[in-house]
Design a protein around this motif. Structure first.
Motif, PDB file in Angstrom:
ATOM      1  N   UNK A 105      21.731 -31.609  67.520  1.00 33.96           N
ATOM      2  CA  UNK A 105      22.400 -30.403  66.645  1.00 33.96           C
ATOM      3  C   UNK A 105      21.347 -30.283  65.571  1.00 33.96           C
ATOM      4  N   UNK A 106      21.373 -29.114  64.877  1.00 32.54           N
ATOM      5  CA  UNK A 106      20.678 -28.997  63.706  1.00 32.54           C
ATOM      6  C   UNK A 106      20.750 -29.895  62.576  1.00 32.54           C
ATOM      7  N   UNK A 107      19.487 -30.193  62.082  1.00 29.27           N
ATOM      8  CA  UNK A 107      19.638 -31.268  60.775  1.00 29.27           C
ATOM      9  C   UNK A 107      19.236 -30.518  59.534  1.00 29.27           C
ATOM     10  N   UNK A 108      20.430 -30.582  58.912  1.00 30.39           N
ATOM     11  CA  UNK A 108      20.100 -29.560  57.532  1.00 30.39           C
ATOM     12  C   UNK A 108      20.119 -30.545  56.371  1.00 30.39           C
ATOM     13  N   UNK A 109      19.108 -30.468  55.960  1.00 34.79           N
ATOM     14  CA  UNK A 109      19.054 -31.739  54.657  1.00 34.79           C
ATOM     15  C   UNK A 109      18.123 -30.743  53.602  1.00 34.79           C
TER      16      UNK A 109
END
Lengths: 80, 518
Positions: B13-17
């Protein structure tokens, strides 16, 4: 009520100044000392500006005018 | 157009940091503020020394004035000149269970925070945005409380012995089997104190001749445990996999510093969620690196157990990985389970070794029985074994609350650090006067927040940290957001200048990991 919103805005600006310079955290006598120092510095800077800035500007203006005027005369005489 | 590849398919899943950079003007003004306070600090110290002002902080005795000075370093200077001015935002006494709403005792100070007196009034129903109550199990009524009360009447409150002597109750055995089943590991062991779990067990696992690779922003318990063990410690940049890989390569190629022998063990210390940043560890990459370079992984899931993952099993489930890949899974019961203590889970040989050699098992008193029962009941509730869907509903409610709260705060224009899915939300304040002002203004509006400054954070990056809970209803969050918006306008905290895009995977850039569109 324009005056009221103006006064609120000025009070808000004063609050921002207090927060940025941390005078919000100071005790009353510290605030007095800090503001006295700041106001003194500001008055001195304004006074110096008032005395010296017109003289500086008029001198600079005359200098540039003289430079341009002299050049114009020189070219005119050569052509003649 | 957003990119497609998530690091070669390691992430499902996308890793949004995102860690937005400090605006230059704000940084300059923060330094101005600290400069003014430092000058006034020197003035006050001068006045205290020359007895113009009464000295209310700790000083040496008259006879010891010629000894090496005790209170001259920066920490003590900061303490008596800056911390004392805003001290009323911390150590606030609460007088009810720290659930979604809490009661607080009102106190005033007449001498600028050197001493406090209680007015006698109790401020009721303050919305609690500071407690680590992620799944809302801090309750005074309900199944957990009834079960704990029953065990209290059966076993009493004290254990009066260590695990190895007479303190090994059948409740502890039951708890450990349950924890092992919850995590998906072979075996687990529970300890009385979360901090002690880290600091007393790392020395049992590594020693001299071993290498510890620890993240920059690791918790004090991990740092203390690493230092006590006597192993060599090397630090890699926060959540930066290129930095970690470089250190691993150097360790394998060069070996120990003087003798060039290979390291006995290489242990990587990371946390699931870092509580000051709100960032989540890049676990798939860490595990890939660990396997490639044949080292061990110690994962501290203090804040992420119960709070991440579709069924609340923590950061391993969040990324869809197998618990067998993590060698030592550590966590605490303080945050999501509403109890106290910590646990370590892993292979059976490891846990059997720790039962004999851990300092905590030999010297520390074991967990108190009502606390154990609280953990057992809450864990069964999360797993769904008590027959209801309350646990699953709580985990989902927390995820919804997290996404909603973070989205709304970012839309308002605040600078928020951390991952999109982490229930820890740090809101940047930067200036020292705003730390005190934020805490006080929020309390006036009946919301309790935790503000953090130096030395827990770098000196200009002070922040307010919100901890979301499954017990917060949407109305409470809306009230809180409205008040935060008001206070943000009043104190001018909306520093954010960018629109955000999800984190891009790109080659290592040493300058910044800010990913935004200008």
């Amino acid at each position: 009520m324009d005056i009221k919103s103006m006064k609120n805005y000025l009070y808000w600006l004063y609050c921002q100044f207090e927060l940025i310079t941390c005078s919000y955290l100071m005790e009353p006598w510290e605030k007095l000392l800090f503001y006295t120092f700041n106001v003194t510095m500001l008055v001195m800077v304004l006074y110096t500006a008032y005395i010296f800035v017109p003289v500086h500007i008029s001198t600079a203006f005359q200098f540039f005018l003289h430079l341009l005027g002299n050049q114009h005369e020189n070219t005119v005489s050569v052509v003649k | 157009i957003n990119h497609i590849v998530h690091n070669g398919g390691l992430y499902k899943r996308p890793f949004n940091e995102d860690f937005e950079e400090t605006p230059m003007l704000v940084a300059v003004l923060t330094y101005v503020g600290y400069g003014v306070l430092t000058l006034f600090g020197y003035l006050r110290d001068f006045m205290r020394q020359w007895k113009i002002e009464k000295c209310q902080n700790a000083t040496e005795r008259e006879e010891q004035k010629d000894f090496v000075p005790l209170y001259q370093d920066f920490e003590n200077f900061y303490n008596r000149n800056l911390y004392m001015r805003i001290r009323d935002s911390w150590n606030r006494p609460i007088c009810s269970v720290p659930g979604a709403k809490v009661d607080m005792m009102e106190r005033v100070s007449h001498d600028y925070n050197w001493t406090f007196t209680y007015t006698g009034r109790v401020i009721k129903d303050i919305i609690n945005m500071g407690s680590y109550n992620y799944l809302g199990f801090a309750q005074k009524a309900g199944t957990c409380q009834e079960a704990a009360a029953k065990v209290l009447s059966q076993y009493g409150a004290g254990v009066c012995s260590t695990r190895q002597e007479m303190g090994n109750l059948d409740k502890h055995e039951e708890l450990e089997k349950l924890v092992a089943r919850f995590l998906g590991v072979e075996s687990a062991m529970a300890y009385g104190m979360g901090f002690a779990t880290n600091s007393m067990n790392i020395p049992a696992l590594v020693g001299k001749g071993c290498l510890i690779l620890s993240d920059e922003l690791n918790h004090a318990s991990l740092v203390l445990g690493a230092r006590l063990s006597g192993a060599t410690i090397r630090i890699f940049k926060h959540n930066n996999m290129q930095s970690l890989e470089k250190l691993l390569k150097d360790a394998i190629v060069h070996g120990q510093p003087r003798t060039r022998r290979p390291w006995k063990k290489i242990l990587i210390l990371v946390e699931g969620i870092y509580s000051m940043e709100g960032s989540i560890v890049r676990l798939p990459e860490v595990i890939a690196l660990k396997k490639k370079y044949k080292s061990y992984l110690y994962l501290d899931e203090a804040h992420s157990i119960g709070a991440l993952g579709p069924t609340g099993r923590g950061v391993v489930e969040y990324f869809g990985l197998s618990p067998e890949d993590v060698d030592v899974m550590m966590g605490t019961f303080t945050k999501s389970f509403g109890a106290a203590g910590g646990y370590i889970g892993g292979k059976k040989e490891l846990i059997d070794y720790l039962r004999t050699y851990s300092h905590s098992a030999v010297y520390a008193t074991s967990l108190s029985p009502p606390v154990v029962e609280q953990i057992i009941t809450s864990m069964k509730c999360i797993m769904g074994e008590d027959g209801t869907t309350v646990g699953k509903a709580r985990v989902q409610q927390l995820a919804e609350n997290t996404r909603y709260f973070r989205r709304r705060l970012k839309e308002m224009g605040f600078i928020i650090y951390g991952n999109e899915d982490s229930p820890v939300v740090p809101l940047m304040l930067y200036m020292p006067a705003k730390i005190g002002a934020f805490g006080r203004e929020m309390l006036k509006r009946n919301i309790g927040v935790v503000v953090v400054g130096f030395p827990a954070t770098p000196i200009i990056e002070s922040r307010a940290r919100f901890c979301l809970s499954a017990a917060h209803t949407k109305e409470m969050l809306d009230t809180a957001l409205k008040e935060i918006n008001e206070v943000g306008d009043l104190l001018q905290l909306k520093y954010s200048r960018h629109r955000l895009v999800p984190l891009l995977d790109r080659p290592f850039d040493e300058t910044t990991y800010e990913e935004t569109e200008d």
